[in-house]
Design a protein around this motif. Structure first.
Motif, PDB file in Angstrom:
ATOM      1  N   ALA A   6      60.926  -3.763  78.077  1.00 25.04           N
ATOM      2  CA  ALA A   6      59.398  -3.445  77.998  1.00 25.04           C
ATOM      3  C   ALA A   6      58.748  -4.421  76.665  1.00 25.04           C
ATOM      4  CB  ALA A   6      58.924  -2.023  77.476  1.00 25.04           C
ATOM      5  N   PRO A   7      58.654  -5.711  77.259  1.00 25.00           N
ATOM      6  CA  PRO A   7      58.162  -6.548  76.284  1.00 25.00           C
ATOM      7  C   PRO A   7      56.737  -6.629  75.950  1.00 25.00           C
ATOM      8  CG  PRO A   7      58.521  -7.717  78.504  1.00 25.00           C
ATOM      9  CD  PRO A   7      59.223  -6.479  78.480  1.00 25.00           C
ATOM     10  N   GLU A   8      55.809  -5.956  77.015  1.00 29.37           N
ATOM     11  CA  GLU A   8      54.420  -5.908  76.619  1.00 29.37           C
ATOM     12  C   GLU A   8      54.171  -4.968  75.552  1.00 29.37           C
ATOM     13  OE1 GLU A   8      55.985  -3.232  79.946  1.00 29.37           O
ATOM     14  OE2 GLU A   8      56.088  -5.218  79.407  1.00 29.37           O
ATOM     15  N   ASP A   9      54.983  -3.814  75.725  1.00 29.26           N
ATOM     16  CA  ASP A   9      55.012  -2.699  74.408  1.00 29.26           C
ATOM     17  C   ASP A   9      55.470  -3.400  73.242  1.00 29.26           C
ATOM     18  OD1 ASP A   9      54.093  -0.803  76.212  1.00 29.26           O
ATOM     19  OD2 ASP A   9      56.025   0.296  76.530  1.00 29.26           O
ATOM     20  N   ALA A  10      56.635  -4.160  73.115  1.00 31.04           N
ATOM     21  CA  ALA A  10      56.967  -4.823  72.032  1.00 31.04           C
ATOM     22  C   ALA A  10      55.930  -5.523  71.414  1.00 31.04           C
ATOM     23  CB  ALA A  10      58.351  -5.704  72.186  1.00 31.04           C
ATOM     24  N   ALA A  11      55.090  -6.208  72.189  1.00 34.53           N
ATOM     25  CA  ALA A  11      54.188  -7.150  71.846  1.00 34.53           C
ATOM     26  C   ALA A  11      53.029  -6.793  71.127  1.00 34.53           C
ATOM     27  CB  ALA A  11      53.703  -7.936  72.983  1.00 34.53           C
ATOM     28  N   GLN A  12      52.703  -5.280  71.467  1.00 35.84           N
ATOM     29  CA  GLN A  12      51.355  -4.768  70.932  1.00 35.84           C
ATOM     30  C   GLN A  12      51.685  -3.780  69.579  1.00 35.84           C
ATOM     31  OE1 GLN A  12      49.176  -2.320  73.777  1.00 35.84           O
ATOM     32  NE2 GLN A  12      50.611  -2.642  75.197  1.00 35.84           N
ATOM     33  N   CYS A  13      52.951  -3.589  69.160  1.00 35.73           N
ATOM     34  CA  CYS A  13      52.867  -2.856  67.866  1.00 35.73           C
ATOM     35  C   CYS A  13      54.171  -3.408  67.238  1.00 35.73           C
ATOM     36  CB  CYS A  13      53.461  -1.538  68.264  1.00 35.73           C
ATOM     37  SG  CYS A  13      55.035  -1.288  69.303  1.00 35.73           S
ATOM     38  N   ARG A  14      54.345  -2.689  65.765  1.00 36.30           N
ATOM     39  CA  ARG A  14      55.240  -2.986  64.890  1.00 36.30           C
ATOM     40  C   ARG A  14      56.020  -1.589  64.776  1.00 36.30           C
ATOM     41  NH1 ARG A  14      52.741  -4.579  59.531  1.00 36.30           N
ATOM     42  NH2 ARG A  14      54.756  -4.717  58.740  1.00 36.30           N
ATOM     43  N   LEU A  15      57.085  -1.423  65.000  1.00 34.57           N
ATOM     44  CA  LEU A  15      57.957  -0.297  64.659  1.00 34.57           C
ATOM     45  C   LEU A  15      59.096  -0.231  63.923  1.00 34.57           C
ATOM     46  CD1 LEU A  15      58.167   2.681  66.247  1.00 34.57           C
ATOM     47  CD2 LEU A  15      59.660   1.367  67.722  1.00 34.57           C
ATOM     48  N   ALA A  16      59.199   0.616  62.849  1.00 35.20           N
ATOM     49  CA  ALA A  16      60.345   0.547  62.013  1.00 35.20           C
ATOM     50  C   ALA A  16      60.739   1.867  62.172  1.00 35.20           C
ATOM     51  CB  ALA A  16      59.521   0.524  60.663  1.00 35.20           C
ATOM     52  N   GLU A  74      52.875   0.426  63.618  1.00 36.03           N
ATOM     53  CA  GLU A  74      51.341  -0.058  63.154  1.00 36.03           C
ATOM     54  C   GLU A  74      50.957  -1.070  64.329  1.00 36.03           C
ATOM     55  OE1 GLU A  74      49.550   0.567  60.870  1.00 36.03           O
ATOM     56  OE2 GLU A  74      50.840   1.724  59.306  1.00 36.03           O
ATOM     57  N   ALA A  75      49.647  -1.112  64.450  1.00 36.06           N
ATOM     58  CA  ALA A  75      49.197  -2.125  65.588  1.00 36.06           C
ATOM     59  C   ALA A  75      49.337  -3.395  65.238  1.00 36.06           C
ATOM     60  CB  ALA A  75      47.868  -1.619  65.925  1.00 36.06           C
ATOM     61  N   ARG A  76      49.771  -4.384  66.180  1.00 36.49           N
ATOM     62  CA  ARG A  76      49.702  -5.844  65.767  1.00 36.49           C
ATOM     63  C   ARG A  76      48.121  -6.277  65.703  1.00 36.49           C
ATOM     64  NH1 ARG A  76      54.703  -7.885  65.379  1.00 36.49           N
ATOM     65  NH2 ARG A  76      56.391  -6.837  66.382  1.00 36.49           N
ATOM     66  N   ASP A  77      47.903  -7.507  65.192  1.00 35.40           N
ATOM     67  CA  ASP A  77      46.811  -8.083  65.103  1.00 35.40           C
ATOM     68  C   ASP A  77      45.789  -7.993  66.397  1.00 35.40           C
ATOM     69  OD1 ASP A  77      46.902  -7.975  62.412  1.00 35.40           O
ATOM     70  OD2 ASP A  77      47.548 -10.203  62.378  1.00 35.40           O
ATOM     71  N   GLY A  78      44.422  -7.361  66.353  1.00 36.15           N
ATOM     72  CA  GLY A  78      43.974  -7.445  67.496  1.00 36.15           C
ATOM     73  C   GLY A  78      44.235  -6.340  68.625  1.00 36.15           C
ATOM     74  N   VAL A  79      45.058  -5.644  68.350  1.00 34.73           N
ATOM     75  CA  VAL A  79      45.557  -4.470  69.361  1.00 34.73           C
ATOM     76  C   VAL A  79      44.822  -3.010  68.939  1.00 34.73           C
ATOM     77  CG1 VAL A  79      47.470  -3.188  70.280  1.00 34.73           C
ATOM     78  CG2 VAL A  79      47.657  -5.669  69.700  1.00 34.73           C
ATOM     79  N   ASP A  80      44.253  -2.515  69.761  1.00 36.18           N
ATOM     80  CA  ASP A  80      43.578  -0.960  69.552  1.00 36.18           C
ATOM     81  C   ASP A  80      45.069  -0.201  68.996  1.00 36.18           C
ATOM     82  OD1 ASP A  80      41.619   1.111  70.072  1.00 36.18           O
ATOM     83  OD2 ASP A  80      43.307   1.697  71.183  1.00 36.18           O
ATOM     84  N   GLU A  81      44.624   0.775  67.942  1.00 36.02           N
ATOM     85  CA  GLU A  81      45.676   1.320  67.202  1.00 36.02           C
ATOM     86  C   GLU A  81      46.039   2.771  68.259  1.00 36.02           C
ATOM     87  OE1 GLU A  81      45.242   4.719  63.817  1.00 36.02           O
ATOM     88  OE2 GLU A  81      45.180   2.666  62.914  1.00 36.02           O
ATOM     89  N   THR A  82      45.394   3.091  69.186  1.00 41.25           N
ATOM     90  CA  THR A  82      45.892   4.084  69.923  1.00 41.25           C
ATOM     91  C   THR A  82      46.572   3.728  70.994  1.00 41.25           C
ATOM     92  OG1 THR A  82      43.656   5.186  69.876  1.00 41.25           O
ATOM     93  CG2 THR A  82      45.010   5.694  71.634  1.00 41.25           C
ATOM     94  N   LYS A  83      46.548   2.458  71.721  1.00 46.57           N
ATOM     95  CA  LYS A  83      47.288   1.814  72.695  1.00 46.57           C
ATOM     96  C   LYS A  83      48.585   1.293  71.808  1.00 46.57           C
ATOM     97  CE  LYS A  83      43.897   0.013  75.895  1.00 46.57           C
ATOM     98  NZ  LYS A  83      43.109  -1.072  76.592  1.00 46.57           N
ATOM     99  N   ALA A  84      48.543   0.957  70.613  1.00 42.54           N
ATOM    100  CA  ALA A  84      49.724   0.402  70.005  1.00 42.54           C
ATOM    101  C   ALA A  84      50.570   1.530  69.537  1.00 42.54           C
ATOM    102  CB  ALA A  84      49.457  -0.280  68.463  1.00 42.54           C
ATOM    103  N   MET A  85      50.104   2.785  69.360  1.00 43.83           N
ATOM    104  CA  MET A  85      50.870   3.893  69.154  1.00 43.83           C
ATOM    105  C   MET A  85      51.532   4.245  70.372  1.00 43.83           C
ATOM    106  SD  MET A  85      51.011   4.392  65.884  1.00 43.83           S
ATOM    107  CE  MET A  85      51.088   2.756  65.909  1.00 43.83           C
ATOM    108  N   GLN A  86      50.886   4.359  71.278  1.00 48.21           N
ATOM    109  CA  GLN A  86      51.570   4.677  72.597  1.00 48.21           C
ATOM    110  C   GLN A  86      52.457   3.741  72.942  1.00 48.21           C
ATOM    111  OE1 GLN A  86      47.973   4.525  75.280  1.00 48.21           O
ATOM    112  NE2 GLN A  86      47.160   6.351  74.583  1.00 48.21           N
ATOM    113  N   ALA A  87      52.345   2.555  72.777  1.00 50.01           N
ATOM    114  CA  ALA A  87      53.618   1.692  72.972  1.00 50.01           C
ATOM    115  C   ALA A  87      54.622   1.905  72.130  1.00 50.01           C
ATOM    116  CB  ALA A  87      53.040  -0.056  72.947  1.00 50.01           C
ATOM    117  N   ALA A  88      54.594   1.886  71.189  1.00 54.42           N
ATOM    118  CA  ALA A  88      55.580   2.259  69.885  1.00 54.42           C
ATOM    119  C   ALA A  88      56.011   3.591  70.293  1.00 54.42           C
ATOM    120  CB  ALA A  88      54.874   2.498  68.478  1.00 54.42           C
ATOM    121  N   THR A  89      55.602   4.666  70.859  1.00 50.28           N
ATOM    122  CA  THR A  89      56.014   5.861  71.097  1.00 50.28           C
ATOM    123  C   THR A  89      56.923   5.689  72.501  1.00 50.28           C
ATOM    124  OG1 THR A  89      54.288   7.182  70.448  1.00 50.28           O
ATOM    125  CG2 THR A  89      55.614   8.120  71.996  1.00 50.28           C
TER     126      THR A  89
END
Length: 998
Positions: A190-200, A225-240
């Motif tokens: 899921a490279p598109e998800d990986a591109a949207q968020c930082r996940l630890a 955490e959301a990557r620069d320029g990415v909506d936080e909600t979408k970033a958290m969904q991708a990280a999840t």
């Protein structure tokens, strides 16, 4: 090769000698063509015999050989007999792990991973394991690569190349590498998800502490955490999505098995919370909502996968919260609650085999170490370790734990963890249960180096180490507290006074400075008495800390010790009688009444060490003792002083039995039948007061008239006294009746009877160190304005002409208690027709009883009292239940013999048996009555004075809660439960008492 019938082959005998349990089957396996080239090689047989399970090792070897390619089989067998490192590793694994044998049968070339023996191979870290997993690009290939790495790790373990701590650390490092590989697979898919968020990924629990088991849930927390320029909600969904995929890769089961479960339930809000949160969201939760156990869990937090900077930020941000947890307002009750081992949920048939959670198990060591880290890690960074063994070593070096105790705990923990590892390694299943099967126990014992009698040796060692843990679990908290106030050898580490005070405060002591003074007074010096105290106090301090008022317990113990310290039996009793010390600790720290009774005669502590000491004495036994004491005394006052001393001693016996039954001990759980506890107290106090009154009566008569009073005289118990339902603070409600002896005028008899009554009441209320017994005769005809004592004929005339319905109701409790038995029986026979009227009560009488009850509810409730929490007069309390039962008795007692009793619970049970009240309603009323009665008893025990409402003082309220069975921090639940129980009872009262008259 053939052998004569009935004779054993030489191979069979050699196999038996080398530890095979089924030599016949092993002989058949060795005869297979696949092993033809090595079957007679003595090196192979010797190596098989050195394994944990030679039969299992041989079966596994045959499966690998048969699964291999034709050309590879001979390479394996040749290497096996010529290369000792491979032979020891491969056969060692096959003899200890059926699951890894299955893996090698599916992947027969993986044995080659055991051939290399380089220095780097001896102690691999995360980098080496990542290299071993590098080619895994899909979930199944990751599972195969994981097992291959696990194979090499297990081989070093079973061969003794690595110890317990190193093995556990390598397992954690392998888990770290596996989490990274699983996350990489998830990102790739899921490279598109990986591109949207930082996940630890932050490891918790044993993985975080680098002390993992072979098969254990890997506890994690995800930070995103959301990557620069990415909506936080979408970033958290991708990280999840990434986190969930990573978890599935590790947890799913396929033909290649499973790796292990990834458990994210330690996250904020547990399963109900989002799988991934931002760092700020985590911190907001921890600062506002987190409980103490969550900070305890965070103690092991370690960033292991994903974004390393984000993981490091998380660990750095939560660290101050972890090490400040002991400053939280609710830390003490949380700790008290956590310190009680959670064994209730372990099935009874498993508790003795539970290696982790059972008494003396791994959890005891881990919890003790973690709690001491939380308490002292605030000011000592050397304790900031996620590893149990490293933290234990640091605690010992800092003087927070005695060195000898730490060494014993270290040894026991290593042994128990080694047992756990070998149990799990066999089938790679998550379990903490010691097996029951003889063959499994034999394999387990042999895997730990026990060869002479593996099963017996294993059980002996296990029980010994568990016993050490159980004994030291409490001791390590408190032994250093004594060292802090004692003279130690030069150079020996000790707990500083400040650190000791911090620990005492964390364990619930409100005045640590005073507690340290008491410890110093009790344990300082070189006398035998001080040495015994130093042995006793670590355990006693733990029991005190389990109570609602540890300070009172320690102070009381010092007072008793000061009073009895010179007697030779006192400390010997506490040291040698297992139950005596714990019983004393429970009694001294549960409230004021029992310690007050004990302080007036400290020698009564001997009761606590007698196996029969807590059993109430019968009324006959008590009367015999008090009457004998009166006969020996020189005058009435000294006679009754002895009688009241007996009463004080027996009150202590009753309070001690009640407290110990309610709290329970380590060897005896708390009494679950609360009704039985109430009945025992009511009967014991009633019998005791009856015997006391009998002694006072004999003393008053002897003082003026010798052996014979001019009139026959009896004391009739009324109210709770007659009902055998006295609480600790109850007065004795009575009626006095006399009958002139032949030839004695009414005037002379009356004067004598009144004189006796006056003298009895005076003697029982004389100011002494013993609690007075107040006699209340206000239920007599005409109340306070009527004569104190009447003849039987006078009672008969009054009741025939003037008796009111409330007096008939009061007579339901009438029972002879002291004095002339024949006269007492005559009085009871006289009043029977009044309290059990033929054909029951008329409608007017029923209305009058209801009117009186309604009036009492409105007029007698104390101003400002909460009617939902008043045990006597409140909604669904004692009065409600008793009036309902008494109405049934007066209505139906003439026809139902079972109702003719003075006891509320007996009458209620009889009414239910006679179908006069539904069983559900009867149970509701009984539960409410028992609960209200226990509340009254608890208030008296805790405060030392009677009361009908819950205390307002928080510590006293908590003590009432402990008596009623509620853990620290649950007084709100107690009040809610009380209101709920009595509300249901009141609904029954409304229907059964205020409803239809029939």
């Amino acid at each position: 090769m053939t052998t004569a019938p009935g004779r054993r082959s030489s191979t069979f005998i050699r196999l038996l000698r080398h530890g095979f349990t089924d030599p016949s089957a092993a002989e058949q396996l060795l005869d297979l063509d696949a092993l033809a080239s090595v079957r007679s090689d003595p090196v192979l047989l010797e190596a098989l015999g050195a394994t944990a399970d030679p039969d299992l090792a041989l079966r596994g070897l045959v499966r690998i050989v048969e699964a291999g390619e034709e050309g590879e089989r001979q390479v394996l067998l040749d290497t096996l007999v010529t290369a000792k490192p491979l032979r020891d590793r491969l056969l060692g694994v096959l003899g200890a792990s059926e699951a890894l044998g299955d893996h090698l049968a599916r992947h027969p070339r993986d044995w080659q991973a055991l051939v290399t023996y380089e220095s780097a191979d001896l102690h691999p870290g995360v980098a080496e394991f990542e290299q071993g997993l590098a080619e895994a690009v899909a979930p199944d290939s990751l599972r195969v690569a994981y097992r291959r790495c696990l194979l090499t790790l297990a081989a070093r373990d079973v061969c003794g190349t690595t110890g317990l701590a190193q093995t556990a650390a390598e397992l954690a490092d392998l888990a770290t590498a596996t989490l990274r590989a699983a996350l990489a697979i998830a990102r790739t898919s899921a490279p598109e998800d990986a591109a949207q968020c930082r996940l630890a990924v932050v490891a918790m629990g044993k993985c975080g502490g680098r002390e993992l088991n072979y098969i254990s849930d890997v506890d994690v927390i995800f930070v995103g955490e959301a990557r620069d320029g990415v909506d936080e909600t979408k970033a958290m969904q991708a990280a999840t999505r990434l986190a969930a995929h990573m978890m599935r890769i590790c947890s799913d089961t396929t033909v290649e098995g499973t790796i292990w479960e990834v458990d994210a339930n330690l996250r904020p809000e547990g399963r109900n919370g989002p799988l991934v949160r931002t760092l700020s969201s985590h911190l907001a939760y921890y600062q506002r909502w987190a409980k103490t156990w969550e900070f305890q869990a965070l103690l092991k937090a370690r960033a292991v996968a994903g974004d390393p900077e984000l993981g490091a930020e998380y660990v750095e941000a939560v660290s101050p919260l972890v090490w400040g947890a002991a400053d939280r307002e609710n830390f003490v009750p949380d700790v008290q609650k956590m310190r009680r081992r959670v064994v209730d949920n372990i099935p009874a048939d498993r508790i003795e085999r539970e290696l982790k959670l059972g008494p003396g198990g791994l959890r005891d060591v881990e919890f003790a170490v973690q709690l001491l880290q939380l308490v002292h890690g605030r000011s000592d960074a050397s304790l900031h370790s996620g590893s149990t063994l490293e933290a234990l070593r640091a605690l010992a070096e800092g003087g927070y734990v005695g060195r000898a105790d730490a060494a014993q705990l270290d040894e026991a923990y290593r042994f128990l963890r080694s047992m756990e590892h070998r149990i799990q390694l066999y089938r790679l299943r998550r379990t903490h249960l010691v097996p029951e099967d003889e063959a499994d126990l034999r394999r387990l014992g042999r895997s730990l180096g026990m060869r002479t009698d593996p099963v017996a040796e294993l059980n002996k060692a296990w029980k010994r180490h568990a016993s050490v843990v159980r004994r030291l679990h409490e001791k390590i908290f408190y032994r250093p507290l004594l060292d802090a106030v004692a003279q130690l050898a030069p150079g020996e580490s000790r707990l500083s006074a400040k650190a000791a005070a911090i620990r005492l405060e964390a364990l619930g002591y409100a005045d640590p400075a005073a507690a340290l003074r008491h410890l110093e007074a009790l344990s300082s010096g070189v006398t035998r008495k001080a040495a015994i105290q130093r042995t006793l106090l670590p355990v006693l301090l733990g029991w005190f800390a389990d109570s609602a008022d540890p300070d009172a317990g320690l102070l009381g113990f010092r007072k008793v010790s000061d009073a009895l310290g010179k007697t030779p039996w006192y400390l010997r009793l506490l040291r040698d009688e297992g139950a005596a010390a714990e019983n004393l600790a429970r009694v001294l720290s549960a409230g004021r009444l029992a310690p007050d009774l004990l302080m007036r005669a400290p020698e009564a502590v001997a009761i606590l060490g007698d196996p029969e000491g807590l059993t109430p004495r019968t009324r006959e036994h008590l009367e015999q003792e008090v009457l004998a004491a009166v006969g020996r005394a020189g005058d009435a006052e000294s006679a009754v002083a002895v009688v009241r001393g007996v009463r004080r001693r027996e009150l202590f016996r009753t309070t001690a039995a009640d407290l110990i039954g309610s709290y329970g001990t380590e060897d005896s759980p708390a009494e679950q039948d609360h009704g039985a506890l109430v009945d025992r107290v009511g009967s014991a106090v009633t019998d005791l007061n009856a015997a006391t009154i009998a002694g006072a009566l004999r003393a008053a008569v002897r003082e003026q008239w010798g052996d014979t009073l001019p009139t026959r005289f009896a004391v009739i118990g009324m109210g709770r006294f007659g009902g055998h339902e006295l609480s600790y603070g109850s007065d004795a409600d009575v009626l006095f009746v006399h009958q002139p002896r032949e030839g004695v005028s009414d005037e002379e008899a009356g004067r004598a009877a009144n004189a006796v009554v006056g003298e009895m009441r005076r003697l029982l209320q004389l100011p002494t160190a013993d609690p007075p017994l107040l006699i209340d005769a206000d239920l007599r005809p005409e109340g306070r304005t009527g004569p104190m004592v009447r003849t039987l004929k006078s009672y008969e005339a009054y009741y025939r002409r003037w008796s009111l319905v409330w007096e008939s109701q009061a007579l339901l409790r009438a029972e002879h208690m002291a004095g002339d038995q024949e006269l007492g029986r005559a009085f009871v026979e006289l009043v029977d027709p009044l309290r059990y009227p033929v054909e029951g009560l008329g409608e007017d009488a029923v209305r009058e009883i209801r009117r009186l009850k309604a009036r009492m509810e409105s007029e007698r409730m104390p101003r400002g009292a909460d009617p939902t929490l008043h045990a006597k007069l409140g909604r669904g309390g004692l009065s409600d239940v008793e009036w309902t039962v008494q109405l049934i008795q007066m209505q139906h007692g003439w026809a139902e013999p079972g109702l003719r009793t003075t006891r509320t619970r007996e009458a209620l049970a009889a009414a239910c048996a006679a179908d006069l009240i539904p069983a559900e309603d009867a149970q509701t009323l009984d539960e409410a009555w028992v609960l209200a009665a226990r509340v009254r008893n608890a208030v008296m025990l805790v405060r030392g004075r009677p009361g009908d409402t819950f205390p307002s003082d928080p510590r006293e309220l908590a003590a009432v809660g402990r008596y009623l069975g509620y853990e620290p921090g649950h007084v709100g639940d107690m009040l809610d439960d009380y209101r709920r129980t009595t509300r249901r009872a009141r609904a029954v009262v409304e229907e059964r008492f205020y409803g239809a008259a029939g």
